[in-house]
Design an enzyme around this catalytic site. Structure first.
Site, PDB file in Angstrom:
ATOM      1  N   THR A  27      35.030  26.229  36.498  1.00 41.30           N
ATOM      2  CA  THR A  27      35.160  25.155  35.955  1.00 41.30           C
ATOM      3  C   THR A  27      36.628  25.326  35.299  1.00 41.30           C
ATOM      4  OG1 THR A  27      34.774  26.172  33.489  1.00 41.30           O
ATOM      5  CG2 THR A  27      32.992  25.234  34.806  1.00 41.30           C
ATOM      6  N   VAL A  86      36.195  35.169  33.259  1.00 38.22           N
ATOM      7  CA  VAL A  86      37.241  34.425  32.380  1.00 38.22           C
ATOM      8  C   VAL A  86      38.406  33.968  33.097  1.00 38.22           C
ATOM      9  CG1 VAL A  86      38.482  34.454  30.248  1.00 38.22           C
ATOM     10  CG2 VAL A  86      36.338  35.642  30.252  1.00 38.22           C
ATOM     11  N   LYS A  87      38.690  32.902  33.055  1.00 36.93           N
ATOM     12  CA  LYS A  87      39.767  32.477  33.826  1.00 36.93           C
ATOM     13  C   LYS A  87      41.015  32.315  32.779  1.00 36.93           C
ATOM     14  CE  LYS A  87      40.011  28.590  37.167  1.00 36.93           C
ATOM     15  NZ  LYS A  87      39.530  27.255  37.281  1.00 36.93           N
ATOM     16  N   LEU A  88      42.321  32.821  33.338  1.00 38.61           N
ATOM     17  CA  LEU A  88      43.455  32.931  32.664  1.00 38.61           C
ATOM     18  C   LEU A  88      44.724  32.526  33.309  1.00 38.61           C
ATOM     19  CD1 LEU A  88      42.697  36.447  30.751  1.00 38.61           C
ATOM     20  CD2 LEU A  88      42.588  34.470  29.734  1.00 38.61           C
TER      21      LEU A  88
END
Ligand code: E4P
Length: 219
Positions: A27, A86-88
């Site tokens: 997402t 976790v997207k960073l």
């Protein structure tokens, strides 16, 4: 090769999962904003629902930009479900956060990758995944798949554990190119999945077979 669906739309995710080809979900804040607006649910509840549909890595993007805040937000996101990644974004703060989170065992997907050097930095910091954006590179006159090829080659040269998620895939041909290069994962919007299945010769073939059968059997 793994296929992820690039969406926060639970109906699209369910539909794609029913095809039997989905290994995970990515997402981003744009997808999530749309899903929150249409469902009236919180982003946390949308993520929980996605996690209940598919048992695989689900990327949820942090919106903080300072390392300390990214780390705190990442811990919260990771607490929602064990499958959350976790997207960073690839920034210096993003790298600092990835380095801390990887030591805590929190999986990360370093996003908005537009060069092999960015991917290499993210892998060195301990990223679980990197996401090069193909269509966005092509839109500004670069060759996105060339960057993917460089990243795949570098990771292979050094046996790096970080996996490559080929992202921003609006052209079905890029999925085939990514597979030819040996990229680990393609994250694909629902519309591109439809294009991957369709071929006009298949439609013509089905019609012809059915006509021949009808003519011969009189039904
Ligand atoms: C991937 O992680 C991103 O969510 C996505 O692929 C971006 O795609 P877009 O460039 O089509 O917005």
């Amino acid at each position: 090769m793994k296929f992820f669906i690039d969406s926060a739309d639970v109906n699209a995710i369910r539909e794609a999962v029913s095809l039997g080809v989905i290994d995970g979900v990515t997402t981003n804040p744009t997808h999530m904003a749309k899903a929150v607006k249409t469902s009236g649910k919180s982003s946390k509840d949308v993520l929980k629902e996605i996690c209940s549909i598919i048992d695989g890595p689900i990327s949820a993007e942090a919106i903080s930009l300072k390392a300390e805040e990214m780390i705190a937000e990442a811990r919260q996101l990771a607490g929602i479900h064990p499958n959350i990644v976790v997207k960073l974004p690839i920034t210096e703060d993003g790298l600092k956060a990835v380095s801390v989170l990887s030591k805590e065992g929190i999986k990360t997907n370093v996003t908005l990758i537009f060069s092999a050097s960015q991917a290499l930095m993210a892998a060195k910091a301990g990223a679980t995944y990197v996401s090069p954006f193909v269509a966005r590179l092509d839109k500004v006159g670069h060759v996105g798949m060339q960057v993917v090829e460089e990243i795949v080659t570098i990771f292979r040269n050094y046996d790096m554990k970080t996996e490559v998620i080929v992202a921003s895939l609006t052209n079905p041909r890029w999925v085939v190119d990514a597979a030819m290069m040996g990229a680990d994962i393609a994250t694909i919007p629902y519309e591109t999945f439809e294009q991957l299945v369709k071929h006009p010769m298949t439609d013509i073939g089905i019609e012809q077979f059915l006509n021949d059968w009808k003519n011969a059997s009189g039904r």
